[in-house]
Design a protein around this motif. Structure first.
Motif, mmCIF file in Angstrom:
data_model
loop_
_atom_site.group_PDB
_atom_site.id
_atom_site.type_symbol
_atom_site.label_atom_id
_atom_site.label_comp_id
_atom_site.label_asym_id
_atom_site.label_seq_id
_atom_site.Cartn_x
_atom_site.Cartn_y
_atom_site.Cartn_z
ATOM 1 N N THR A 180 0.840 -1.189 0.000
ATOM 2 C CA THR A 180 0.000 0.000 0.000
ATOM 3 C C THR A 180 0.877 1.241 0.000
ATOM 4 O OG1 THR A 180 -0.065 0.104 2.406
ATOM 5 C CG2 THR A 180 -1.791 -1.207 1.332
ATOM 6 N N ASP A 181 0.270 2.364 -0.356
ATOM 7 C CA ASP A 181 1.020 3.609 -0.303
ATOM 8 C C ASP A 181 1.497 3.910 1.109
ATOM 9 O OD1 ASP A 181 0.986 4.264 -2.999
ATOM 10 O OD2 ASP A 181 -0.889 5.366 -2.864
ATOM 11 N N GLU A 182 0.722 3.523 2.113
ATOM 12 C CA GLU A 182 1.135 3.774 3.491
ATOM 13 C C GLU A 182 2.438 3.043 3.809
ATOM 14 O OE1 GLU A 182 -2.119 2.618 2.850
ATOM 15 O OE2 GLU A 182 -2.973 4.624 2.897
ATOM 16 N N LYS A 183 2.559 1.796 3.331
ATOM 17 C CA LYS A 183 3.796 1.037 3.559
ATOM 18 C C LYS A 183 4.967 1.701 2.847
ATOM 19 C CE LYS A 183 2.038 -3.656 4.212
ATOM 20 N NZ LYS A 183 2.046 -5.012 3.646
ATOM 21 N N ILE A 184 4.735 2.146 1.620
ATOM 22 C CA ILE A 184 5.803 2.797 0.850
ATOM 23 C C ILE A 184 6.232 4.085 1.536
ATOM 24 C CG2 ILE A 184 6.323 3.998 -1.308
ATOM 25 C CD1 ILE A 184 4.639 1.869 -2.750
ATOM 26 N N VAL A 185 5.274 4.920 1.907
ATOM 27 C CA VAL A 185 5.592 6.188 2.575
ATOM 28 C C VAL A 185 6.338 5.926 3.878
ATOM 29 C CG1 VAL A 185 4.585 8.203 3.729
ATOM 30 C CG2 VAL A 185 3.740 7.501 1.481
ATOM 31 N N SER A 186 5.888 4.952 4.641
ATOM 32 C CA SER A 186 6.550 4.613 5.904
ATOM 33 C C SER A 186 7.996 4.182 5.662
ATOM 34 C CB SER A 186 5.766 3.504 6.601
ATOM 35 O OG SER A 186 6.396 3.132 7.790
ATOM 36 N N ALA A 187 8.226 3.366 4.631
ATOM 37 C CA ALA A 187 9.590 2.909 4.322
ATOM 38 C C ALA A 187 10.480 4.077 3.910
ATOM 39 C CB ALA A 187 9.554 1.857 3.222
ATOM 40 N N ILE A 188 9.954 4.974 3.084
ATOM 41 C CA ILE A 188 10.736 6.133 2.634
ATOM 42 C C ILE A 188 11.074 7.026 3.822
ATOM 43 C CG2 ILE A 188 10.637 8.245 1.245
ATOM 44 C CD1 ILE A 188 8.925 6.607 -0.794
ATOM 45 N N GLU A 189 10.094 7.254 4.683
ATOM 46 C CA GLU A 189 10.337 8.097 5.861
ATOM 47 C C GLU A 189 11.307 7.435 6.831
ATOM 48 O OE1 GLU A 189 6.364 8.927 7.227
ATOM 49 O OE2 GLU A 189 6.132 10.596 5.800
ATOM 50 N N GLU A 190 11.267 6.105 6.927
ATOM 51 C CA GLU A 190 12.219 5.368 7.770
ATOM 52 C C GLU A 190 13.657 5.624 7.317
ATOM 53 O OE1 GLU A 190 13.384 0.665 8.230
ATOM 54 O OE2 GLU A 190 11.252 1.175 8.112
ATOM 55 N N LEU A 191 13.827 5.860 6.026
ATOM 56 C CA LEU A 191 15.147 6.136 5.457
ATOM 57 C C LEU A 191 15.581 7.591 5.646
ATOM 58 C CD1 LEU A 191 14.607 4.150 2.156
ATOM 59 C CD2 LEU A 191 16.290 3.582 3.926
ATOM 60 N N GLY A 192 14.678 8.430 6.182
ATOM 61 C CA GLY A 192 15.016 9.833 6.417
ATOM 62 C C GLY A 192 14.661 10.752 5.264
ATOM 63 N N TYR A 193 13.851 10.281 4.322
ATOM 64 C CA TYR A 193 13.424 11.081 3.172
ATOM 65 C C TYR A 193 11.958 11.474 3.345
ATOM 66 C CZ TYR A 193 17.622 9.554 0.678
ATOM 67 O OH TYR A 193 18.916 9.310 0.308
ATOM 68 N N VAL A 194 11.585 12.603 2.786
ATOM 69 C CA VAL A 194 10.187 13.010 2.716
ATOM 70 C C VAL A 194 9.618 12.385 1.446
ATOM 71 C CG1 VAL A 194 8.597 14.961 2.573
ATOM 72 C CG2 VAL A 194 10.713 15.171 3.899
ATOM 73 N N ALA A 195 8.432 11.777 1.533
ATOM 74 C CA ALA A 195 7.851 11.050 0.404
ATOM 75 C C ALA A 195 6.797 11.880 -0.313
ATOM 76 C CB ALA A 195 7.221 9.753 0.905
ATOM 77 N N PHE A 196 6.827 11.797 -1.649
ATOM 78 C CA PHE A 196 5.819 12.422 -2.500
ATOM 79 C C PHE A 196 5.369 11.398 -3.525
ATOM 80 C CE2 PHE A 196 8.560 15.889 -1.122
ATOM 81 C CZ PHE A 196 7.633 16.808 -0.655
ATOM 82 N N LYS A 197 4.065 11.297 -3.738
ATOM 83 C CA LYS A 197 3.537 10.399 -4.760
ATOM 84 C C LYS A 197 3.255 11.203 -6.023
ATOM 85 C CE LYS A 197 0.134 6.887 -5.797
ATOM 86 N NZ LYS A 197 0.898 6.074 -6.657
ATOM 87 N N ASP A 198 3.734 10.702 -7.142
ATOM 88 C CA ASP A 198 3.522 11.245 -8.486
ATOM 89 C C ASP A 198 4.324 12.502 -8.801
ATOM 90 O OD1 ASP A 198 1.830 9.138 -9.246
ATOM 91 O OD2 ASP A 198 0.111 10.143 -8.346
ATOM 92 N N GLU A 199 4.331 13.501 -7.950
ATOM 93 C CA GLU A 199 5.138 14.690 -8.220
ATOM 94 C C GLU A 199 5.351 15.478 -6.939
ATOM 95 O OE1 GLU A 199 2.363 18.178 -9.730
ATOM 96 O OE2 GLU A 199 2.118 16.410 -10.986
ATOM 97 N N ALA A 200 6.370 16.321 -6.967
ATOM 98 C CA ALA A 200 6.664 17.184 -5.820
ATOM 99 C C ALA A 200 6.643 18.623 -6.302
ATOM 100 C CB ALA A 200 8.021 16.839 -5.222
ATOM 101 N N ASP A 201 5.717 19.384 -5.795
ATOM 102 C CA ASP A 201 5.624 20.796 -6.139
ATOM 103 C C ASP A 201 6.841 21.506 -5.554
ATOM 104 O OD1 ASP A 201 4.722 23.711 -5.485
ATOM 105 O OD2 ASP A 201 3.216 22.954 -6.913
ATOM 106 N N PRO A 202 7.448 22.432 -6.299
ATOM 107 C CA PRO A 202 8.628 23.139 -5.771
ATOM 108 C C PRO A 202 8.388 23.775 -4.398
ATOM 109 C CG PRO A 202 8.367 23.622 -8.091
ATOM 110 C CD PRO A 202 7.161 22.822 -7.681
ATOM 111 N N LYS A 203 7.159 24.222 -4.142
ATOM 112 C CA LYS A 203 6.848 24.811 -2.830
ATOM 113 C C LYS A 203 6.902 23.754 -1.731
ATOM 114 C CE LYS A 203 3.650 27.819 -5.122
ATOM 115 N NZ LYS A 203 2.238 27.930 -5.415
ATOM 116 N N ASP A 204 6.520 22.520 -2.087
ATOM 117 C CA ASP A 204 6.494 21.441 -1.093
ATOM 118 C C ASP A 204 7.895 20.975 -0.692
ATOM 119 O OD1 ASP A 204 3.721 21.453 -1.130
ATOM 120 O OD2 ASP A 204 3.599 19.859 -2.635
ATOM 121 N N ILE A 205 8.857 21.069 -1.601
ATOM 122 C CA ILE A 205 10.207 20.598 -1.272
ATOM 123 C C ILE A 205 11.115 21.709 -0.758
ATOM 124 C CG2 ILE A 205 10.128 18.645 -2.857
ATOM 125 C CD1 ILE A 205 11.862 20.257 -4.789
#
Length: 116
Positions: A2-27
């Motif tokens: 699920t997306d929740e598992k993916i987001v959790s794994a990415i955050e566990e690595l110390g990264y902020v997760a974005f699905k599909d795209e990251a708006d310049p304001k968001d990063i």
């Protein structure tokens, strides 16, 4: 998977997760982030196809990546590592060049048999 598992794994690595795209304001103000998205499908055999999910990791802190940690952490979500590439991306705001790591993972999916 699920997306929740993916987001959790990415955050566990110390990264902020974005699905599909990251708006310049968001990063803005974030130095380690990952954008993931569905990239395509690949035929495996007559009964299974692979859904390809691509992850683009950006580390503006030091430009390095811990591949030996990233790959198994993402695989814990049920995905299987396929391949990857290193790259350099130009940021939309500021025009800085940043290092990136693009990793592709696959998820096997059974084909549904359709009887006419």
């Amino acid at each position: 998977m699920t997306d929740e598992k993916i987001v959790s794994a990415i955050e566990e690595l110390g990264y902020v997760a974005f699905k599909d795209e990251a708006d310049p304001k968001d990063i803005e103000g974030k130095n380690k982030y990952c954008v993931y998205y569905d990239n395509g499908l690949r035929k495996q055999d007559q009964h299974i196809f692979h859904k390809i999910i691509e992850f683009v990791f950006v580390n503006e802190e030091d430009g390095t990546f811990e591949e030996d940690l990233i790959i198994p952490t993402i695989e814990k979500t049920g995905l299987t590592f396929d391949d990857g590439d290193y790259g350099r991306l130009k940021k939309v705001q500021g025009g800085d060049i940043v290092n990136s790591l693009t990793l592709r993972f696959v998820r096997p999916r059974k084909k549904k048999i359709c009887n006419y």
